[in-house]
Motif scaffolding. Structure first.
Motif, mmCIF file in Angstrom:
data_model
loop_
_atom_site.group_PDB
_atom_site.id
_atom_site.type_symbol
_atom_site.label_atom_id
_atom_site.label_comp_id
_atom_site.label_asym_id
_atom_site.label_seq_id
_atom_site.Cartn_x
_atom_site.Cartn_y
_atom_site.Cartn_z
ATOM 1 N N ALA A 72 0.818 -1.212 0.000
ATOM 2 C CA ALA A 72 0.000 0.000 0.000
ATOM 3 C C ALA A 72 0.852 1.261 0.000
ATOM 4 N N SER A 73 2.076 1.177 0.525
ATOM 5 C CA SER A 73 2.905 2.379 0.610
ATOM 6 C C SER A 73 3.174 2.971 -0.770
ATOM 7 N N LEU A 74 3.310 2.152 -1.778
ATOM 8 C CA LEU A 74 3.489 2.675 -3.138
ATOM 9 C C LEU A 74 2.146 3.018 -3.768
ATOM 10 N N LEU A 75 1.180 2.118 -3.664
ATOM 11 C CA LEU A 75 -0.104 2.355 -4.331
ATOM 12 C C LEU A 75 -0.809 3.596 -3.791
ATOM 13 N N CYS A 76 -0.623 3.905 -2.519
ATOM 14 C CA CYS A 76 -1.240 5.113 -1.942
ATOM 15 C C CYS A 76 -0.564 6.394 -2.419
ATOM 16 N N LYS A 77 0.513 6.275 -3.140
ATOM 17 C CA LYS A 77 1.179 7.449 -3.714
ATOM 18 C C LYS A 77 0.848 7.633 -5.197
ATOM 19 N N TRP A 106 -8.555 -4.416 -1.776
ATOM 20 C CA TRP A 106 -8.370 -4.962 -3.123
ATOM 21 C C TRP A 106 -7.760 -6.357 -3.058
ATOM 22 N N PRO A 107 -8.174 -7.250 -3.962
ATOM 23 C CA PRO A 107 -7.592 -8.598 -4.003
ATOM 24 C C PRO A 107 -6.094 -8.548 -4.306
ATOM 25 N N SER A 108 -5.377 -9.512 -3.750
ATOM 26 C CA SER A 108 -3.915 -9.571 -3.915
ATOM 27 C C SER A 108 -3.492 -9.606 -5.377
ATOM 28 N N ARG A 109 -4.238 -10.321 -6.220
ATOM 29 C CA ARG A 109 -3.848 -10.407 -7.639
ATOM 30 C C ARG A 109 -3.919 -9.047 -8.318
ATOM 31 N N ILE A 110 -4.868 -8.216 -7.904
ATOM 32 C CA ILE A 110 -4.969 -6.864 -8.464
ATOM 33 C C ILE A 110 -3.827 -6.008 -7.930
ATOM 34 N N ILE A 111 -3.569 -6.117 -6.628
ATOM 35 C CA ILE A 111 -2.475 -5.353 -6.026
ATOM 36 C C ILE A 111 -1.152 -5.701 -6.693
ATOM 37 N N GLU A 112 -0.898 -6.978 -6.900
ATOM 38 C CA GLU A 112 0.354 -7.419 -7.524
ATOM 39 C C GLU A 112 0.507 -6.826 -8.930
ATOM 40 N N SER A 113 -0.555 -6.860 -9.704
ATOM 41 C CA SER A 113 -0.508 -6.307 -11.056
ATOM 42 C C SER A 113 -0.300 -4.791 -11.037
ATOM 43 N N LEU A 114 -0.993 -4.110 -10.137
ATOM 44 C CA LEU A 114 -0.836 -2.659 -10.013
ATOM 45 C C LEU A 114 0.582 -2.297 -9.574
ATOM 46 N N LEU A 115 1.133 -3.055 -8.621
ATOM 47 C CA LEU A 115 2.491 -2.790 -8.147
ATOM 48 C C LEU A 115 3.511 -2.923 -9.271
ATOM 49 N N GLU A 116 3.373 -3.981 -10.046
ATOM 50 C CA GLU A 116 4.309 -4.194 -11.151
ATOM 51 C C GLU A 116 4.285 -3.016 -12.126
ATOM 52 N N SER A 122 7.269 4.298 -12.714
ATOM 53 C CA SER A 122 8.044 5.269 -11.938
ATOM 54 C C SER A 122 9.518 4.925 -11.832
ATOM 55 N N GLY A 123 9.984 3.934 -12.576
ATOM 56 C CA GLY A 123 11.405 3.575 -12.553
ATOM 57 C C GLY A 123 11.871 3.054 -11.218
#
Length: 135
Positions: A72-77, A106-116, A122-123
């Protein structure tokens, strides 16, 4: 000196935004925009990640001390509520990012895809982490 170092550089400096939408089984749709981190946000993210690291006596990272809220620390940014049309054109974007309480639903599979995608946008991949250690 390398000729590449002397070559002119040109960039499109407009903020990059990626439309994101998903639905639950009840048909309720979430509409968001993923924004790339700007310089200050990227540095803040690296600082937060380094504060979670364990280091050995030589100062080399050996692991993570706390996984709570790590994703969440990245997705919340980078994730912002938005209005999208049927062709995923961005109609409006809220100023405040998605709170951790929402990301945590959010489901883990969505979080994983969003994180990637967020890391690529953002490099923030392995190469970026290594480069930041050499700054």
């Amino acid at each position: 000196m390398d000729e590449d170092v002397l070559a002119p550089m040109e960039f499109e400096a407009d903020e990059v935004m990626v439309p994101v939408r998903f639905k639950n089984k009840k048909g309720v749709e979430g509409q968001y925009v993923m924004k790339e981190l700007m310089g200050g946000g990227r540095s803040k993210y690296f600082n937060e990640m380094s504060a979670r690291m364990k280091f050995n006596k030589e100062g080399e990272p050996t692991g993570i001390t706390n996984y709570d809220g790590l994703d969440a620390s990245l997705l919340c940014k980078v994730m912002f509520p938005a209005k999208l049309d049927d062709e995923n054109t961005i109609l409006s974007v809220e100023e405040k990012p998605v709170p951790k309480a929402v990301v945590d639903t959010w489901p883990s599979r969505i979080i994983e895809s969003l994180l990637e995608r967020a890391k690529r946008l953002s490099g923030l991949g392995k190469k970026a982490e290594e480069d930041s250690k050499n700054d």
